[in-house]
Motif scaffolding. Structure first.
Motif, PDB file in Angstrom:
ATOM      1  N   SER A   5       0.853  -1.189   0.000  1.00  0.00           N
ATOM      2  CA  SER A   5       0.000   0.000   0.000  1.00  0.00           C
ATOM      3  C   SER A   5       0.890   1.240   0.000  1.00  0.00           C
ATOM      4  O   SER A   5       1.814   1.373   0.812  1.00  0.00           O
ATOM      5  CB  SER A   5      -0.904   0.027   1.233  1.00  0.00           C
ATOM      6  N   CYS A   7       0.320   4.232   0.937  1.00  0.00           N
ATOM      7  CA  CYS A   7       0.283   5.025   2.174  1.00  0.00           C
ATOM      8  C   CYS A   7       1.248   4.465   3.209  1.00  0.00           C
ATOM      9  O   CYS A   7       1.828   5.217   3.998  1.00  0.00           O
ATOM     10  CB  CYS A   7      -1.129   5.135   2.725  1.00  0.00           C
ATOM     11  N   CYS A  38      -1.705   2.569  -4.793  1.00  0.00           N
ATOM     12  CA  CYS A  38      -2.927   2.998  -4.111  1.00  0.00           C
ATOM     13  C   CYS A  38      -4.081   2.674  -5.050  1.00  0.00           C
ATOM     14  O   CYS A  38      -4.317   3.393  -6.028  1.00  0.00           O
ATOM     15  CB  CYS A  38      -2.905   4.492  -3.794  1.00  0.00           C
TER      16      CYS A  38
END
Length: 143
Positions: A5, A7, A38
């Protein structure tokens, strides 16, 4: 190669415009051992964006039996599905057999996700991207 991911790799792509960096993930990316994605941005959603929850599990959303809905009621199911398929394409292109994704996310969560009531209540299930990756033989873990 590992799909991660974005983030968790320190990129500000969460719905609130923030990141959730994890030292282990940022190290994997910096060493060239992981590819950050993402799914929500890949599906065309902007950052920041309103919080989104699923009305069913990611598995059910992929089958057309649930939706991804923003807090204001906007249906973003198509964006979530498109982003999941884009993440799968990236995983295949880089040869990833494993993914480490953001826990509880409507895209990336695995095992527990928010229940669609926007009350912080969790339910069993996976996010849309996590469900698609698992369906296609990619091992999914969460942080």
């Amino acid at each position: 190669m590992i799909l991660v991911s974005k983030c968790l790799a320190g990129f500000s792509c969460r719905y609130d415009g923030c990141s959730k960096p994890d030292r282990r993930i940022t190290e994997l990316v910096s060493r060239g051992l992981a590819v950050p994605v993402c799914p929500e941005e890949l599906g065309g959603l902007t950052t920041p964006r309103l919080p989104t929850e699923l009305t069913a599990t990611g598995e059910q959303v992929l089958l057309g039996c649930g939706r991804a809905v923003m807090r204001d009621g906007t249906d973003v199911t198509r964006e979530f599905i498109n982003g999941a398929y884009a993440a799968l394409r990236i995983a295949r292109d880089c040869g990833a057999e494993r993914a480490i994704l953001k826990a509880k996310s409507p895209s990336c969560g695995n095992g527990l996700i928010y229940d669609g009531s926007f009350t912080g209540t969790l339910k069993e299930g996976s996010g849309v991207a996590a469900a698609l990756l698992k369906k296609n033989g990619i091992q999914v873990d969460t942080v």
